[in-house]
Design a protein around this motif. Structure first.
Motif, PDB file in Angstrom:
ATOM      1  N   ALA A  32       0.837  -1.208   0.000  1.00  0.00           N
ATOM      2  CA  ALA A  32       0.000   0.000   0.000  1.00  0.00           C
ATOM      3  C   ALA A  32       0.868   1.252   0.000  1.00  0.00           C
ATOM      4  CB  ALA A  32      -0.921  -0.010   1.219  1.00  0.00           C
ATOM      5  N   GLU A  36       0.718   4.483  -2.723  1.00  0.00           N
ATOM      6  CA  GLU A  36       0.203   5.782  -2.283  1.00  0.00           C
ATOM      7  C   GLU A  36       0.954   6.946  -2.925  1.00  0.00           C
ATOM      8  OE1 GLU A  36      -2.206   7.052  -0.850  1.00  0.00           O
ATOM      9  OE2 GLU A  36      -3.196   5.457   0.272  1.00  0.00           O
ATOM     10  N   PRO A 182      -5.830   1.702   7.350  1.00  0.00           N
ATOM     11  CA  PRO A 182      -6.521   0.719   6.533  1.00  0.00           C
ATOM     12  C   PRO A 182      -6.992  -0.491   7.343  1.00  0.00           C
ATOM     13  CG  PRO A 182      -4.164   0.589   6.124  1.00  0.00           C
ATOM     14  CD  PRO A 182      -4.374   1.776   7.006  1.00  0.00           C
ATOM     15  N   GLU A 226     -11.904  -2.977  -4.131  1.00  0.00           N
ATOM     16  CA  GLU A 226     -11.650  -1.912  -5.107  1.00  0.00           C
ATOM     17  C   GLU A 226     -12.519  -0.687  -4.830  1.00  0.00           C
ATOM     18  OE1 GLU A 226     -11.884  -1.197  -9.969  1.00  0.00           O
ATOM     19  OE2 GLU A 226     -12.025  -3.231  -9.146  1.00  0.00           O
ATOM     20  N   ASN A 229     -11.573   1.279  -1.614  1.00  0.00           N
ATOM     21  CA  ASN A 229     -10.364   2.089  -1.763  1.00  0.00           C
ATOM     22  C   ASN A 229     -10.561   3.289  -2.687  1.00  0.00           C
ATOM     23  OD1 ASN A 229      -8.671   0.808   0.063  1.00  0.00           O
ATOM     24  ND2 ASN A 229      -8.132  -0.798  -1.398  1.00  0.00           N
ATOM     25  N   LYS A 230     -11.718   3.357  -3.321  1.00  0.00           N
ATOM     26  CA  LYS A 230     -12.056   4.544  -4.110  1.00  0.00           C
ATOM     27  C   LYS A 230     -12.708   5.629  -3.251  1.00  0.00           C
ATOM     28  CE  LYS A 230     -12.826   2.235  -8.580  1.00  0.00           C
ATOM     29  NZ  LYS A 230     -13.864   1.845  -9.577  1.00  0.00           N
ATOM     30  N   ARG A 241      -5.305   6.468  -0.968  1.00  0.00           N
ATOM     31  CA  ARG A 241      -5.820   5.375  -1.790  1.00  0.00           C
ATOM     32  C   ARG A 241      -6.102   4.100  -1.003  1.00  0.00           C
ATOM     33  NH1 ARG A 241      -2.187   5.258  -7.331  1.00  0.00           N
ATOM     34  NH2 ARG A 241      -2.785   7.315  -8.126  1.00  0.00           N
ATOM     35  N   THR A 242      -5.657   4.048   0.240  1.00  0.00           N
ATOM     36  CA  THR A 242      -5.727   2.785   0.984  1.00  0.00           C
ATOM     37  C   THR A 242      -6.635   2.913   2.196  1.00  0.00           C
ATOM     38  OG1 THR A 242      -3.405   2.470   0.351  1.00  0.00           O
ATOM     39  CG2 THR A 242      -4.343   0.905   1.915  1.00  0.00           C
ATOM     40  N   THR A 243      -7.882   2.509   2.017  1.00  0.00           N
ATOM     41  CA  THR A 243      -8.830   2.478   3.131  1.00  0.00           C
ATOM     42  C   THR A 243      -8.945   1.065   3.684  1.00  0.00           C
ATOM     43  OG1 THR A 243     -10.058   4.325   2.171  1.00  0.00           O
ATOM     44  CG2 THR A 243     -11.218   2.987   3.807  1.00  0.00           C
TER      45      THR A 243
END
Length: 251
Positions: A32, A36, A182, A226, A229-230, A241-243
């Motif tokens: 991740a 990023e 995350p 997907e 992470n949006k 970008r990384t939830t």
């Protein structure tokens, strides 16, 4: 194995559970970080990775919130369940002092903290009969930030997998940075309220590199990851970008 030795083994299991992170999770965090672009997100991920390194090196908890302890016990039919339970409770009390663990057992009525992580239904011990000739105990601590983000939803009869995806995304957005992303999302589908929640917890015990054996569910896992992470919630809710680094579904 006598009760005292069993306690010591469980204490070490608790210590390992709160002071180490599985290899699949560590690898996912490092990957991740490579993906990023946001500097704040990178900073958060770097801090997490370094924190894990220090915790494992010093054998101290990764997070100050060592959570509520759950124990999943696979027990041979001839084993003494009460003896195992006593050992788990004794180990929890000792581990609270020795590891140490944050005392999180609070009486739901009085608000009084027991100070030793033992209380009514705490720790929670789930027992499953086993045909093995040994006892298998899985220690599963879950912090309040993550547990407080748990959601149980009843979907209308006939709603398909897309509605499951929609429900999960709404829950993630509602939780925001609360569960310290995350995250790894454990999702249970079907079987009624209790079963669905237990399936969700069991899903978290599967490595995030392993997809569900049902290809339809595996596809849903990938799609949810997907989409989550949006959202842009990002590490610690500060954007990026990384939830989530994993989505595991059990049905």
């Amino acid at each position: 194995m006598d009760e005292e030795k069993l306690e010591k083994v469980i204490i070490e299991g608790i210590r390992k559970a709160v002071s180490t992170v599985p290899p699949d999770v560590k690898s996912a965090l490092k990957e991740a970080l490579k993906r990023e672009h946001d500097e704040v997100a990178k900073m958060q991920l770097e801090a997490m990775i370094e924190n894990i390194r220090l915790a494992e090196e010093k054998k101290l908890p990764v997070c100050q919130d060592t959570g509520m302890l759950y124990f999943h016990v696979r027990l041979p039919r001839a084993a003494d369940a009460n003896r195992i339970r006593r050992a788990i409770l004794g180990a929890t009390i000792k581990a609270t002092r020795e590891v140490p663990l944050r005392p999180n057992a609070v009486d739901s009525i009085t608000g009084e903290n027991s100070g030793n992580n033992v209380g009514v239904n705490v720790p929670w011990i789930e027992v499953e009969p086993s045909d093995n000739d040994y006892v298998e105990i899985t220690v599963f601590p879950k912090g309040g930030g993550a547990d407080n983000a748990s959601v149980l939803t009843f979907l209308p009869v006939g709603d398909g997998l897309n509605e499951v995806k929609s429900c999960v995304l709404k829950s993630v957005l509602m939780a925001g940075g609360g569960p310290c992303p995350p995250v790894v999302l454990g999702i249970g589908v079907g079987g009624g309220a209790y079963i669905a929640m237990m399936l969700a917890k069991m899903a978290l015990m599967r490595p995030i590199t392993e997809r569900n054996s049902d290809s339809r569910v595996a596809q849903l896992e990938n799609e949810i990851l997907e989409e989550v992470n949006k959202t842009g919630i990002g590490p610690m809710g500060l954007g990026g970008r990384t939830t989530a680094i994993g989505v595991n579904i059990e049905v």
